[in-house]
Design a protein around this motif. Structure first.
Motif, mmCIF file in Angstrom:
data_model
loop_
_atom_site.group_PDB
_atom_site.id
_atom_site.type_symbol
_atom_site.label_atom_id
_atom_site.label_comp_id
_atom_site.label_asym_id
_atom_site.label_seq_id
_atom_site.Cartn_x
_atom_site.Cartn_y
_atom_site.Cartn_z
ATOM 1 N N ILE A 185 1.696 -6.928 -9.617
ATOM 2 C CA ILE A 185 1.623 -8.321 -9.012
ATOM 3 C C ILE A 185 2.096 -9.197 -9.980
ATOM 4 C CG2 ILE A 185 -0.065 -9.975 -8.174
ATOM 5 C CD1 ILE A 185 0.345 -7.662 -6.337
ATOM 6 N N ASP A 186 1.743 -8.901 -11.240
ATOM 7 C CA ASP A 186 2.069 -10.116 -12.373
ATOM 8 C C ASP A 186 3.587 -10.043 -12.325
ATOM 9 O OD1 ASP A 186 -0.478 -10.215 -13.065
ATOM 10 O OD2 ASP A 186 -0.406 -9.086 -14.922
ATOM 11 N N ARG A 187 4.297 -8.845 -12.526
ATOM 12 C CA ARG A 187 5.662 -8.889 -12.322
ATOM 13 C C ARG A 187 6.199 -9.201 -11.029
ATOM 14 N NH1 ARG A 187 9.241 -3.625 -13.940
ATOM 15 N NH2 ARG A 187 11.268 -4.650 -13.962
ATOM 16 N N LEU A 188 5.901 -9.075 -10.094
ATOM 17 C CA LEU A 188 6.350 -9.565 -8.733
ATOM 18 C C LEU A 188 6.034 -11.244 -8.826
ATOM 19 C CD1 LEU A 188 7.096 -8.094 -6.100
ATOM 20 C CD2 LEU A 188 4.692 -8.330 -5.465
ATOM 21 N N ARG A 189 5.054 -11.704 -9.258
ATOM 22 C CA ARG A 189 5.213 -13.334 -9.628
ATOM 23 C C ARG A 189 6.040 -13.914 -10.156
ATOM 24 N NH1 ARG A 189 -0.790 -13.605 -10.027
ATOM 25 N NH2 ARG A 189 -1.708 -14.370 -8.116
ATOM 26 N N GLU A 190 6.264 -13.074 -11.661
ATOM 27 C CA GLU A 190 7.335 -13.491 -12.658
ATOM 28 C C GLU A 190 8.600 -13.620 -11.739
ATOM 29 O OE1 GLU A 190 7.323 -11.133 -16.053
ATOM 30 O OE2 GLU A 190 5.330 -11.346 -16.261
ATOM 31 N N LEU A 191 8.975 -12.216 -10.932
ATOM 32 C CA LEU A 191 10.299 -12.594 -10.475
ATOM 33 C C LEU A 191 10.387 -13.449 -9.357
ATOM 34 C CD1 LEU A 191 10.916 -8.567 -10.398
ATOM 35 C CD2 LEU A 191 12.218 -10.340 -11.688
ATOM 36 N N SER A 192 9.383 -13.685 -8.567
ATOM 37 C CA SER A 192 9.340 -14.580 -7.824
ATOM 38 C C SER A 192 9.736 -16.171 -7.972
ATOM 39 C CB SER A 192 8.077 -14.696 -6.764
ATOM 40 O OG SER A 192 7.651 -15.760 -6.485
ATOM 41 N N GLU A 193 9.137 -16.339 -9.325
ATOM 42 C CA GLU A 193 9.686 -17.585 -9.928
ATOM 43 C C GLU A 193 10.836 -17.761 -10.439
ATOM 44 O OE1 GLU A 193 6.135 -18.702 -12.458
ATOM 45 O OE2 GLU A 193 4.828 -18.629 -10.546
ATOM 46 N N ASP A 202 0.698 -1.381 -0.048
ATOM 47 C CA ASP A 202 0.033 0.058 0.065
ATOM 48 C C ASP A 202 0.893 1.360 0.046
ATOM 49 O OD1 ASP A 202 0.899 -0.410 2.486
ATOM 50 O OD2 ASP A 202 -0.911 0.081 3.646
ATOM 51 N N VAL A 203 2.001 1.321 0.136
ATOM 52 C CA VAL A 203 2.983 2.475 -0.049
ATOM 53 C C VAL A 203 3.299 2.925 -1.486
ATOM 54 C CG1 VAL A 203 3.541 2.182 2.543
ATOM 55 C CG2 VAL A 203 5.244 1.505 0.288
ATOM 56 N N LEU A 204 3.342 1.831 -2.336
ATOM 57 C CA LEU A 204 3.362 2.290 -3.792
ATOM 58 C C LEU A 204 2.354 3.259 -4.396
ATOM 59 C CD1 LEU A 204 4.272 -1.387 -5.586
ATOM 60 C CD2 LEU A 204 5.621 0.542 -5.151
ATOM 61 N N GLU A 205 2.936 4.397 -4.897
ATOM 62 C CA GLU A 205 2.092 5.259 -5.524
ATOM 63 C C GLU A 205 1.299 5.020 -6.949
ATOM 64 O OE1 GLU A 205 4.394 8.882 -5.141
ATOM 65 O OE2 GLU A 205 3.824 8.961 -2.960
ATOM 66 N N ASP A 206 2.250 4.200 -7.631
ATOM 67 C CA ASP A 206 1.766 3.732 -8.992
ATOM 68 C C ASP A 206 1.372 2.353 -9.039
ATOM 69 O OD1 ASP A 206 4.354 3.024 -8.655
ATOM 70 O OD2 ASP A 206 5.240 3.801 -10.312
ATOM 71 N N PHE A 207 0.754 1.771 -8.021
ATOM 72 C CA PHE A 207 0.148 0.310 -7.920
ATOM 73 C C PHE A 207 -0.768 0.190 -8.951
ATOM 74 C CE2 PHE A 207 -2.694 -2.817 -7.031
ATOM 75 C CZ PHE A 207 -1.957 -3.957 -6.795
ATOM 76 N N GLY A 252 -10.883 -6.261 -2.195
ATOM 77 C CA GLY A 252 -10.091 -4.822 -2.188
ATOM 78 C C GLY A 252 -9.385 -4.734 -3.393
ATOM 79 N N ILE A 253 -8.439 -3.843 -3.529
ATOM 80 C CA ILE A 253 -7.716 -3.418 -4.882
ATOM 81 C C ILE A 253 -6.694 -4.584 -4.486
ATOM 82 C CG2 ILE A 253 -5.942 -1.848 -5.735
ATOM 83 C CD1 ILE A 253 -7.483 0.472 -4.524
ATOM 84 N N TYR A 254 -6.084 -4.917 -3.369
ATOM 85 C CA TYR A 254 -4.744 -5.564 -3.424
ATOM 86 C C TYR A 254 -4.920 -7.191 -3.356
ATOM 87 C CZ TYR A 254 -3.027 -1.201 -2.418
ATOM 88 O OH TYR A 254 -2.808 0.264 -2.269
ATOM 89 N N LYS A 255 -5.972 -7.646 -2.996
ATOM 90 C CA LYS A 255 -6.245 -9.026 -3.115
ATOM 91 C C LYS A 255 -5.152 -9.859 -2.739
ATOM 92 C CE LYS A 255 -9.580 -8.606 -6.912
ATOM 93 N NZ LYS A 255 -9.830 -7.322 -6.395
#
Ligand code: 5BU
Length: 276
Positions: free
Chosen positions: A75-83, A65-70, A109-112
């Motif tokens: 989330i897609d990119r985060l998932r890719e990087l995590s893999e 929730d601190v990201l201003e341009d969320f 909500g927005i973040y799920k």
């Protein structure tokens, strides 16, 4: 023997919760008990840091929730990087409400959050119903929950009987509660003679870790990886500003250098602990 004297690998083999098992396996494989806490407000800085530290961390902690341009692509990119880099995702959401409300906050909500965070955390203050609520969402997705048993900030109220009660709450839901945010190892704390604590293995994730500073101007307190992992028996070191400083216009080479430094210090402290 007590979990903190066993290797991460030995513990991975025995752990019943999938998120905890995966985390322990990654720690052993990458030789890293370092979790980076990426608390920056712009997604460019956010991903620059994650790309730089990815190979060196077992877990990446967010305050999404601190990201201003969320937006959903984050989330897609985060998932890719995590893999790609093999790390788990920990959303430091610190849920603190009644069961029915945290169900909504965790899944909607927005973040799920429940859709992408392998691990999240909660305050013990509402009592066991907060775990019941979060578990109803998290268990079907193989998620793990961390309870806040001790905070790192100066004057924190999370001490004594509060900490013991938090551990008791966790003990009653070992299928879902995989450990604690704390400054010390926690197994057996607050247990009575009749409690079955054999096989209890709580992961202890410790924030407030720094090699160069002892605190910040707002009550954060830092200890070294040696103190946290070797002396106090914690399992994962959580490091934010110690790795990326202000987190603006990120210098990827410097971030990488610091991540390697914390990874080495954390792993050395762990090796020393399990060898004694
Ligand atoms: P730092 O930059 O390494 O000080 O960041 C520490 C992070 O850990 C930050 O995201 C805090 O919100 C988080 N944290 C903490 O510092 N202390 C606590 O007790 C808990 C979380 Br819980």
């Amino acid at each position: 023997s007590s979990p903190h004297l066993q290797t991460y690998n030995e513990r991975a083999k025995k752990h019943a919760n999938k998120a905890a098992k995966a985390l322990l396996e990654i720690m052993e494989e990458k030789q890293s008990n370092l979790s980076v806490s990426v608390d920056v407000t712009k997604s460019k800085d956010f991903f620059d840091i994650i790309e730089a530290v990815g190979p060196h961390v077992c877990l990446r902690k967010t305050h999404i929730d601190v990201l201003e341009d969320f937006d959903a692509t984050v989330i897609d990119r985060l998932r890719e990087l995590s893999e790609k880099h093999k790390f788990l995702i920990f959303e430091d959401r610190k849920f603190a409400d009644i069961g029915s409300t945290v169900v909504l906050q965790y899944s909607k909500g927005i973040y799920k959050i429940a859709d992408w965070a392998h691990i999240t955390n909660a305050h013990a203050v509402p009592g066991p119903s907060i775990i019941t609520g979060l578990a109803s969402v998290g268990i079907p997705k193989d998620r793990g929950l961390i309870l806040l048993a001790e905070m790192s900030s100066k004057g924190a109220l999370t001490t004594g009987s509060y900490t013991e009660d938090a551990v008791r709450m966790a003990r009653a839901r070992r299928d879902f509660v995989i450990g604690f945010i704390a400054q010390h190892r926690m197994e057996g704390i607050g247990a009575s003679d009749t409690d079955n604590i054999a096989g209890e293995d709580f992961l202890v994730l410790a924030p407030g870790v720094g090699l160069d500073a002892t605190g910040d101007a707002m009550g954060q307190q830092y200890r070294t990886p040696e103190q946290v992992v070797f002396e106090s028996g914690c399992d994962v070191i959580i490091v934010g500003r110690g790795i990326y400083g202000k987190g603006e216009n990120v210098d990827a080479r410097e971030v990488l250098k610091q991540a390697q430094r914390y990874q080495a210090a954390g792993w050395e402290a762990y090796k020393k602990r399990v060898q004694r």
